[in-house]
Design an enzyme around this catalytic site. Structure first.
Site, mmCIF file in Angstrom:
data_model
loop_
_atom_site.group_PDB
_atom_site.id
_atom_site.type_symbol
_atom_site.label_atom_id
_atom_site.label_comp_id
_atom_site.label_asym_id
_atom_site.label_seq_id
_atom_site.Cartn_x
_atom_site.Cartn_y
_atom_site.Cartn_z
ATOM 1 N N PRO A 13 14.221 -11.720 2.420
ATOM 2 C CA PRO A 13 15.570 -12.246 2.605
ATOM 3 C C PRO A 13 16.659 -11.459 1.883
ATOM 4 C CG PRO A 13 14.075 -13.975 1.858
ATOM 5 C CD PRO A 13 13.281 -12.728 1.933
ATOM 6 N N ASN A 14 17.759 -11.291 2.589
ATOM 7 C CA ASN A 14 19.007 -10.689 2.089
ATOM 8 C C ASN A 14 18.956 -9.169 1.941
ATOM 9 O OD1 ASN A 14 20.420 -13.212 1.811
ATOM 10 N ND2 ASN A 14 19.117 -13.631 0.050
ATOM 11 N N ARG A 21 25.951 -5.667 -0.018
ATOM 12 C CA ARG A 21 25.632 -6.748 -0.944
ATOM 13 C C ARG A 21 25.623 -6.262 -2.395
ATOM 14 N NH1 ARG A 21 19.471 -8.825 -1.871
ATOM 15 N NH2 ARG A 21 19.994 -10.574 -3.220
ATOM 16 N N TYR A 26 22.634 -3.370 -6.393
ATOM 17 C CA TYR A 26 21.623 -2.888 -5.449
ATOM 18 C C TYR A 26 21.926 -1.520 -4.836
ATOM 19 C CZ TYR A 26 20.065 -7.725 -5.826
ATOM 20 O OH TYR A 26 19.616 -8.921 -6.312
ATOM 21 N N ASN A 77 9.202 -5.653 -0.920
ATOM 22 C CA ASN A 77 10.304 -6.224 -1.690
ATOM 23 C C ASN A 77 10.565 -7.601 -1.100
ATOM 24 O OD1 ASN A 77 12.571 -7.014 -3.040
ATOM 25 N ND2 ASN A 77 13.684 -5.081 -2.772
ATOM 26 N N ALA A 80 14.287 -12.825 -3.170
ATOM 27 C CA ALA A 80 14.214 -14.013 -4.021
ATOM 28 C C ALA A 80 12.891 -14.765 -3.880
ATOM 29 C CB ALA A 80 15.376 -14.949 -3.700
ATOM 30 N N HIS A 83 10.306 -15.020 -6.693
ATOM 31 C CA HIS A 83 10.400 -15.879 -7.866
ATOM 32 C C HIS A 83 9.832 -17.282 -7.657
ATOM 33 C CE1 HIS A 83 12.791 -12.528 -9.138
ATOM 34 N NE2 HIS A 83 13.697 -12.754 -8.202
ATOM 35 N N GLU A 101 4.385 -4.526 -5.341
ATOM 36 C CA GLU A 101 5.655 -5.266 -5.449
ATOM 37 C C GLU A 101 6.739 -4.310 -5.924
ATOM 38 O OE1 GLU A 101 5.398 -8.543 -8.237
ATOM 39 O OE2 GLU A 101 7.587 -8.727 -8.352
ATOM 40 N N HIS A 103 11.139 -3.706 -6.562
ATOM 41 C CA HIS A 103 12.495 -4.249 -6.642
ATOM 42 C C HIS A 103 13.459 -3.112 -6.933
ATOM 43 C CE1 HIS A 103 10.883 -8.282 -6.718
ATOM 44 N NE2 HIS A 103 9.994 -7.853 -7.595
ATOM 45 N N LEU A 104 14.618 -3.177 -6.319
ATOM 46 C CA LEU A 104 15.663 -2.192 -6.596
ATOM 47 C C LEU A 104 16.161 -2.352 -8.024
ATOM 48 C CD1 LEU A 104 17.251 -3.044 -3.232
ATOM 49 C CD2 LEU A 104 16.883 -0.662 -3.832
ATOM 50 N N SER A 105 16.450 -3.594 -8.396
ATOM 51 C CA SER A 105 16.966 -3.868 -9.742
ATOM 52 C C SER A 105 15.796 -4.124 -10.695
ATOM 53 C CB SER A 105 17.895 -5.090 -9.706
ATOM 54 O OG SER A 105 17.173 -6.244 -9.310
ATOM 55 N N ARG A 110 17.517 -9.131 -15.956
ATOM 56 C CA ARG A 110 18.531 -9.925 -15.260
ATOM 57 C C ARG A 110 18.448 -11.406 -15.675
ATOM 58 N NH1 ARG A 110 18.851 -8.625 -9.114
ATOM 59 N NH2 ARG A 110 20.823 -9.765 -9.468
ATOM 60 N N ARG A 114 15.049 -14.751 -12.634
ATOM 61 C CA ARG A 114 14.503 -13.573 -11.941
ATOM 62 C C ARG A 114 13.398 -12.897 -12.741
ATOM 63 N NH1 ARG A 114 18.172 -12.580 -7.697
ATOM 64 N NH2 ARG A 114 20.246 -13.206 -8.335
HETATM 65 C C1 DQA Z 1 15.410 -7.937 -5.619
HETATM 66 C C2 DQA Z 1 15.568 -8.817 -6.870
HETATM 67 C C3 DQA Z 1 15.540 -10.281 -6.498
HETATM 68 O O1 DQA Z 1 15.719 -11.075 -7.660
HETATM 69 C C4 DQA Z 1 16.648 -10.624 -5.537
HETATM 70 O O2 DQA Z 1 16.564 -11.963 -5.143
HETATM 71 C C5 DQA Z 1 16.676 -9.713 -4.358
HETATM 72 C C6 DQA Z 1 16.442 -8.279 -4.563
HETATM 73 C C7 DQA Z 1 15.574 -6.437 -5.944
HETATM 74 O O3 DQA Z 1 15.214 -5.628 -5.098
HETATM 75 O O4 DQA Z 1 16.089 -6.078 -7.005
HETATM 76 O O5 DQA Z 1 16.970 -10.125 -3.244
HETATM 77 O O6 DQA Z 1 14.104 -8.123 -5.098
#
Ligand code: DQA
Length: 149
Positions: A13-14, A21, A26, A77, A80, A83, A101, A103-105, A110, A114
């Site tokens: 998602p997202n 975004r 990101y 990735n 959310a 979590h 797994e 993640h960009l961040s 954070r 998260r």
């Molecule tokens: C994310 C980190 C998650 O906490 C967040 O909800 C995302 C992106 C990342 O790639 O840093 O949607 O997975």
């Protein structure tokens, strides 16, 4: 004939909103930019790229990746869902192909909510905080597994 190694890159998602975004968190690259760079960096790999806003579709794609045969691993990735999705965790546990797994961040630097991933324990490893490079490192990790074990 030796067929190309297959890797599935899954985004939850997202992540379709990358580029627009929260670019300060990101980055400015779109998901398409990231996927194109991956394909260009690893020409020997046959990638399947998939993004969805829906939890169930991520689960289905994980099962398909295993069932279709030939897939050497998944770079995931989960956004959310990372979590809180026990369903996603169970799906990763239910398959035998390795899932990395990413993640960009840096999720550990954070907000408190998260810093917990419910999927890390069932993934082969976690790469977090390197921007788009997290995906590249995820692919490298899978290549290492494919070559060594
Ligand atoms: C994310 C980190 C998650 O906490 C967040 O909800 C995302 C992106 C990342 O790639 O840093 O949607 O997975």
């Amino acid at each position: 004939m030796i067929s190309a190694m297959q890797i599935v890159v899954l985004n939850g998602p997202n992540l379709s909103r990358l580029g627009k975004r929260e670019p300060e968190v990101y980055g400015r690259q779109t998901l398409d930019d990231i996927n194109c760079e991956l394909a260009a960096s690893f020409p020997e790999i046959s990638f399947e790229f998939f993004q969805t806003e829906f939890e169930g579709q991520l689960l289905e794609k994980l099962f398909q990746s295993e069932d279709q045969g030939g897939c050497r691993g998944v770079v995931l990735n989960a956004g959310a869902l990372t979590h809180y999705s026990i369903a996603l965790r169970d799906a990763i546990s239910a398959i035998t192909i390795p899932v990395v797994e990413v993640h960009l961040s840096n999720i550990y630097a954070r907000e408190e909510f998260r810093r917990r991933s419910v999927i890390s324990e069932v993934c082969v490893g976690v790469i977090s905080g390197f921007g788009a490079n997290s995906y590249h490192l995820g692919v490298r990790a899978l290549l290492g597994i494919a070559h060594n074990g």
